[in-house]
Design a protein around this motif. Structure first.
Motif, mmCIF file in Angstrom:
data_model
loop_
_atom_site.group_PDB
_atom_site.id
_atom_site.type_symbol
_atom_site.label_atom_id
_atom_site.label_comp_id
_atom_site.label_asym_id
_atom_site.label_seq_id
_atom_site.Cartn_x
_atom_site.Cartn_y
_atom_site.Cartn_z
ATOM 1 N N THR A 76 0.938 -1.214 0.031
ATOM 2 C CA THR A 76 0.051 -0.158 -0.032
ATOM 3 C C THR A 76 0.966 1.060 0.166
ATOM 4 O O THR A 76 0.475 2.218 -0.640
ATOM 5 C CB THR A 76 -1.110 -0.128 1.382
ATOM 6 N N TRP A 77 2.036 1.189 0.780
ATOM 7 C CA TRP A 77 2.816 2.532 0.862
ATOM 8 C C TRP A 77 3.705 2.602 -0.189
ATOM 9 O O TRP A 77 4.244 3.602 -0.028
ATOM 10 C CB TRP A 77 3.546 2.580 2.463
ATOM 11 N N ASP A 78 3.857 1.799 -1.178
ATOM 12 C CA ASP A 78 4.576 2.188 -2.402
ATOM 13 C C ASP A 78 3.563 2.250 -3.644
ATOM 14 O O ASP A 78 3.971 3.242 -4.169
ATOM 15 C CB ASP A 78 5.221 0.702 -2.779
ATOM 16 N N ALA B 243 -11.457 8.247 3.894
ATOM 17 C CA ALA B 243 -10.205 8.673 4.347
ATOM 18 C C ALA B 243 -9.189 9.236 3.040
ATOM 19 O O ALA B 243 -8.443 10.136 3.435
ATOM 20 C CB ALA B 243 -9.422 7.174 4.706
ATOM 21 N N THR B 244 -9.431 8.723 1.791
ATOM 22 C CA THR B 244 -8.657 9.203 0.821
ATOM 23 C C THR B 244 -8.738 10.523 0.489
ATOM 24 O O THR B 244 -7.959 11.480 0.322
ATOM 25 C CB THR B 244 -8.476 8.255 -0.294
ATOM 26 N N ALA B 245 -10.240 10.887 0.312
ATOM 27 C CA ALA B 245 -10.501 12.031 -0.041
ATOM 28 C C ALA B 245 -10.169 13.327 0.895
ATOM 29 O O ALA B 245 -9.619 14.543 0.752
ATOM 30 C CB ALA B 245 -12.012 12.388 -0.242
ATOM 31 N N GLY C 30 -2.763 -8.425 1.474
ATOM 32 C CA GLY C 30 -3.637 -7.266 1.590
ATOM 33 C C GLY C 30 -5.003 -7.487 1.508
ATOM 34 O O GLY C 30 -5.475 -8.733 1.431
ATOM 35 N N TYR C 31 -6.009 -6.684 1.160
ATOM 36 C CA TYR C 31 -7.379 -6.866 1.014
ATOM 37 C C TYR C 31 -7.954 -6.185 -0.284
ATOM 38 O O TYR C 31 -8.989 -6.099 -0.151
ATOM 39 C CB TYR C 31 -7.893 -6.283 2.261
ATOM 40 N N TYR C 32 -7.418 -5.623 -1.323
ATOM 41 C CA TYR C 32 -7.930 -4.955 -2.159
ATOM 42 C C TYR C 32 -7.034 -5.429 -3.515
ATOM 43 O O TYR C 32 -5.942 -5.818 -3.710
ATOM 44 C CB TYR C 32 -8.030 -3.363 -2.090
ATOM 45 N N GLY D 114 -12.795 4.907 -3.910
ATOM 46 C CA GLY D 114 -12.664 3.682 -3.103
ATOM 47 C C GLY D 114 -11.911 2.724 -3.831
ATOM 48 O O GLY D 114 -11.435 2.826 -4.884
ATOM 49 N N LEU D 115 -11.780 1.641 -2.962
ATOM 50 C CA LEU D 115 -11.027 0.367 -3.490
ATOM 51 C C LEU D 115 -11.985 -0.773 -3.851
ATOM 52 O O LEU D 115 -13.234 -0.795 -3.616
ATOM 53 C CB LEU D 115 -10.237 -0.252 -2.275
ATOM 54 N N LYS D 116 -11.506 -1.569 -4.552
ATOM 55 C CA LYS D 116 -12.133 -2.958 -4.974
ATOM 56 C C LYS D 116 -11.726 -3.943 -3.932
ATOM 57 O O LYS D 116 -10.315 -4.296 -3.972
ATOM 58 C CB LYS D 116 -11.988 -3.213 -6.352
ATOM 59 N N GLY E 107 8.586 -9.370 -8.385
ATOM 60 C CA GLY E 107 8.077 -9.444 -9.819
ATOM 61 C C GLY E 107 7.402 -11.127 -9.826
ATOM 62 O O GLY E 107 7.433 -11.523 -11.032
ATOM 63 N N HIS E 108 6.878 -11.582 -8.872
ATOM 64 C CA HIS E 108 6.538 -12.937 -8.776
ATOM 65 C C HIS E 108 4.953 -12.816 -8.288
ATOM 66 O O HIS E 108 4.599 -12.559 -7.129
ATOM 67 C CB HIS E 108 7.140 -13.604 -7.644
ATOM 68 N N ARG E 109 4.132 -13.145 -9.328
ATOM 69 C CA ARG E 109 2.605 -12.974 -8.871
ATOM 70 C C ARG E 109 2.087 -14.306 -8.908
ATOM 71 O O ARG E 109 2.250 -15.283 -9.725
ATOM 72 C CB ARG E 109 1.905 -11.870 -10.308
ATOM 73 N N VAL E 110 1.713 -14.451 -7.760
ATOM 74 C CA VAL E 110 0.951 -16.094 -7.303
ATOM 75 C C VAL E 110 -0.161 -15.914 -7.827
ATOM 76 O O VAL E 110 -1.033 -15.455 -7.622
ATOM 77 C CB VAL E 110 1.190 -16.224 -5.868
HETATM 78 C C1 LIG Z 1 -4.502 4.655 1.031
HETATM 79 C C2 LIG Z 1 -4.756 3.682 2.093
HETATM 80 C C3 LIG Z 1 -4.159 4.089 3.661
HETATM 81 C C4 LIG Z 1 -4.342 3.216 4.514
HETATM 82 N N1 LIG Z 1 -3.954 3.658 5.824
HETATM 83 C C5 LIG Z 1 -4.079 2.983 6.824
HETATM 84 C C6 LIG Z 1 -3.679 3.535 8.136
HETATM 85 O O1 LIG Z 1 -3.401 4.643 8.473
HETATM 86 N N2 LIG Z 1 -3.852 2.657 9.321
HETATM 87 C C7 LIG Z 1 -4.140 1.186 9.051
HETATM 88 O O2 LIG Z 1 -4.399 0.465 10.003
HETATM 89 N N3 LIG Z 1 -4.452 0.950 7.827
HETATM 90 C C8 LIG Z 1 -4.491 1.520 6.659
HETATM 91 N N4 LIG Z 1 -4.695 1.054 5.548
HETATM 92 C C9 LIG Z 1 -4.874 -0.251 5.283
HETATM 93 C C10 LIG Z 1 -3.460 -0.834 4.646
HETATM 94 O O3 LIG Z 1 -3.587 -1.611 3.609
HETATM 95 C C11 LIG Z 1 -2.728 -1.640 5.930
HETATM 96 O O4 LIG Z 1 -2.373 -0.619 6.917
HETATM 97 C C12 LIG Z 1 -1.628 -2.230 5.455
HETATM 98 O O5 LIG Z 1 -0.720 -1.420 4.617
HETATM 99 C C13 LIG Z 1 -1.693 -3.379 4.697
HETATM 100 O O6 LIG Z 1 -0.685 -4.203 4.656
HETATM 101 P P1 LIG Z 1 -0.376 -5.647 3.792
HETATM 102 O O7 LIG Z 1 0.966 -5.950 3.787
HETATM 103 O O8 LIG Z 1 -1.343 -6.652 4.622
HETATM 104 O O9 LIG Z 1 -1.089 -5.372 2.682
HETATM 105 P P2 LIG Z 1 -0.513 -4.435 1.451
HETATM 106 O O10 LIG Z 1 -0.115 -3.367 1.769
HETATM 107 O O11 LIG Z 1 -1.729 -4.326 0.490
HETATM 108 O O12 LIG Z 1 0.588 -5.309 0.645
HETATM 109 C C14 LIG Z 1 0.080 -6.523 0.077
HETATM 110 C C15 LIG Z 1 1.350 -6.963 -1.001
HETATM 111 O O13 LIG Z 1 0.957 -8.438 -1.399
HETATM 112 C C16 LIG Z 1 1.229 -8.206 -2.821
HETATM 113 N N5 LIG Z 1 0.457 -8.882 -3.513
HETATM 114 C C17 LIG Z 1 -0.941 -9.211 -3.492
HETATM 115 N N6 LIG Z 1 -1.562 -10.088 -4.394
HETATM 116 C C18 LIG Z 1 -0.516 -10.717 -4.560
HETATM 117 C C19 LIG Z 1 -0.196 -11.843 -5.587
HETATM 118 N N7 LIG Z 1 -1.296 -12.568 -5.779
HETATM 119 N N8 LIG Z 1 1.200 -12.402 -5.780
HETATM 120 C C20 LIG Z 1 2.229 -11.781 -5.110
HETATM 121 N N9 LIG Z 1 2.064 -10.521 -4.535
HETATM 122 C C21 LIG Z 1 0.762 -10.253 -4.043
HETATM 123 C C22 LIG Z 1 0.924 -6.738 -3.223
HETATM 124 O O14 LIG Z 1 1.772 -6.584 -4.440
HETATM 125 C C23 LIG Z 1 1.532 -5.957 -2.045
HETATM 126 O O15 LIG Z 1 3.010 -5.620 -2.129
HETATM 127 C C24 LIG Z 1 -4.681 1.931 4.308
HETATM 128 C C25 LIG Z 1 -4.958 1.645 3.091
HETATM 129 C C26 LIG Z 1 -4.825 2.348 2.004
HETATM 130 C C27 LIG Z 1 -5.149 1.927 0.793
#
Ligand SMILES: Cc1cc2nc3c(=O)[nH]c(=O)nc-3n(C[C@H](O)[C@H](O)[C@H](O)COP(=O)(O)OP(=O)(O)OC[C@H]3O[C@@H](n4cnc5c(N)ncnc54)[C@H](O)[C@@H]3O)c2cc1C
Length: 502
Positions: free
Chosen positions: A45-47, A188-190, A142-144, A345-347, A102-105
């Motif tokens: 998310t943060w990248d 949150a984004t807006a 992640g979730y989106y 929003g997100l999907k 660069g590895h998409r599962v």
């Molecule tokens: C704009 C924004 C702001 C947010 N701010 C907050 C906040 O302030 N506080 C909070 O608690 N939460 C916040 N969230 C929720 C946020 O997503 C989480 O905080 C956190 O960054 C999620 O981390 P994660 O590693 O679980 O998922 P992600 O950050 O989504 O990382 C998932 C990684 O998995 C990789 N990936 C996904 N599918 C595959 C696949 N099939 N194969 C290989 N790689 C894959 C993606 O490329 C990504 O790098 C925010 C979300 C968004 C969108």
């Protein structure tokens, strides 16, 4: 196809994947692991998100890891600082060396006979097919949907002469200085984008169909900064973390149990921020109660300051159509714009879009129940790190990482290779995975697993309860079945009462 084998494969190198790496190498040093990441960098998310002002909307003392104190004076941090913290954590612990970028599962197939997953991956831009095997699959995806955000179908978008952008795909070349900007949405984004863009834009209008709860919080935590001056960073961080956990637990409970008092309190805060002449009742008085949807946070009231200064404004209305110059609204009003941002929003996407089979049968996750908020009924050796909707993501993600390590160590100690949460009641009463009424949640819940009325099938949105269950509770709880493939093949009748996952 030749394949590399690891004891654990982690998917995703965001907050959760890096956390998984840390706990695996700390608590399960005798197990091998690798992290597969679809993108070319860490951070998730943060990248990915690069819109102006990108920042956290929860405090970094709880969004940070328990094992890596957040020492920046800012409690609400900007995206680049969070990314730098994640990079530093990965580097310090050698987790970066475990990541394959660069590895998409795309697919994971479980074989009970072998007690292992076969994981299919597309590598690089050419999408070369690569295969891995592992004993445990830890999804930190992640979730989106990373491919695109959610944008409703608005009529007339083709006519608009300015630019339309979605925050998930922010164009590098977009210069909004001196331009009239409309931001559609008030989530949150807006509320992040509006004050950030208003610094240089001619004017920014936040256009919302219906209001959102927004509360202001100090960008710096004075208690945290005082503690850091007087105590070691680790102790100061630990105290602040607990202070913030307890405050957010209390605030969430207060809102859900006393909706009228919570609404009145937030309205009082808003009136104090925006002044007595501001129409709070129209623009900041949502139809739902506080915490039936997420409550948005703004640091130091930056959004309200931009509105007080006249650099930004809010309109509560519905879009009839895009026009050449901007937007026509249901009320008949016109909003002229050079740039329109669809902060709509997100999907949501479960397991990064992964297709999963168990012994050849496709798993329909909508028919599964979540187990302890991290695994799925009748799906072996697979966990998902998913955080809270009402508190910092990392609090739960880290509990899950620790629990996965406990599970793995239990299997090592008992000589078992397969762990499967078994749903033995085919009539378990089901409820949606998330109980938020927000559109982005409602749109996706049909495809998500369900939750049951009681633990371990019930999803807590409560750190204290999860701490008891995931850190203190037994992993061998009578619901999780520990087995070896040979044993299971010999006693298939034991499984006949389980609900089918396909
Ligand atoms: C704009 C924004 C702001 C947010 N701010 C907050 C906040 O302030 N506080 C909070 O608690 N939460 C916040 N969230 C929720 C946020 O997503 C989480 O905080 C956190 O960054 C999620 O981390 P994660 O590693 O679980 O998922 P992600 O950050 O989504 O990382 C998932 C990684 O998995 C990789 N990936 C996904 N599918 C595959 C696949 N099939 N194969 C290989 N790689 C894959 C993606 O490329 C990504 O790098 C925010 C979300 C968004 C969108």
């Amino acid at each position: 196809m030749a394949s590399d084998h690891f004891d654990v494969l982690v998917v995703g190198a965001g907050i959760s994947g890096i956390c998984a790496g840390y706990h695996l190498q700390t608590s399960c040093p005798d197990r091998t692991y690798a992290i597969l990441e679809a993108r070319d960098d860490i951070g998730g998310t943060w990248d990915l998100f690069r819109y102006p002002g990108i920042r956290s909307d929860s405090d970094m003392y709880t969004l940070g890891y328990s094992f890596k104190p957040w020492t920046d004076p800012k409690a609400i941090a900007d995206g680049p600082s969070i990314l730098a913290y994640l990079r530093e954590t990965a580097r310090e612990h050698g987790i970066d060396a475990k990541i394959r970028f660069g590895h998409r599962v795309t697919r994971a197939s479980w074989s009970s006979e072998e007690a292992r997953w076969t994981v299919d991956v597309e590598r690089g831009e050419r999408k070369d097919a690569v295969r891995f095997t592992c004993n445990f699959l830890f999804m930190c995806s992640g979730y989106y949907d990373y491919a695109e955000g959610y944008t409703p179908e608005f009529p007339g978008t083709g006519r608009f002469r300015g630019r339309i952008v979605h925050p998930q795909k922010w164009p590098r070349d977009l210069d909004h200085a001196g331009k009239r900007v409309v931001v559609i949405g008030s989530g949150a984004t807006a509320v992040t984008l509006v004050p950030a863009m208003a610094k240089t834009a001619a004017h920014v209008t936040m256009l919302q169909r219906s209001p959102t709860y927004i509360v202001s919080m100090p960008g710096e935590d004075r208690v945290a900064n005082w503690l850091r001056r007087h105590l070691s960073p680790r102790i100061a961080y630990g105290i602040t973390r607990w202070k913030n956990v307890l405050f957010s637990l209390w605030f969430y409970r207060f809102c859900r149990r006393n909706p009228q008092r919570a609404r009145a309190l937030i309205t009082r805060w808003l009136t104090a921020e925006l002044g007595p002449d501001f129409d709070v009742a129209t623009h900041f008085n949502p139809r739902y109660n506080p915490w039936e949807q997420r409550v948005c946070l703004v640091p130091d009231g930056d959004l309200f300051q931009a509105m007080r200064d006249g650099r930004a404004s809010v309109v509560t209305d519905q879009i009839e159509t895009f026009t050449e110059q901007g937007l026509r609204l249901r009320s008949g009003a016109e909003l002229e714009a050079d740039v329109i941002v669809t902060a709509t929003g997100l999907k949501l996407l479960l397991l990064g879009g992964l297709a999963v089979t168990v012994d050849g049968a496709p798993v329909n996750f909508a028919k599964t129940f979540n187990y302890k908020g991290m695994m799925f009924s009748d799906v072996p050796n697979l966990a998902l790190a998913i955080g809270y909707t009402n508190a910092s993501w990392t609090l739960k993600a880290e509990l899950i990482c620790r629990y996965v390590c406990r599970l793995l160590n239990h299997m090592r100690d008992t000589g078992t290779r397969q762990c499967t949460p078994r749903l033995r009641d085919p009539n378990l009463q089901e409820a949606p995975f998330l109980d938020l009424t927000s559109g982005y949640v409602q749109r996706a819940m049909d495809a998500f697993p369900k939750q049951g009325p009681e633990v371990p099938w019930r999803l807590h949105q409560n750190y204290a309860l999860d701490l008891m269950m995931l850190q203190r509770g037994s992993v061998d709880d009578g619901v999780m079945e520990f087995a070896n493939p040979a044993e299971r093949a010999a006693r298939p009748e034991e499984l006949s009462g389980a609900r089918a996952v396909g």
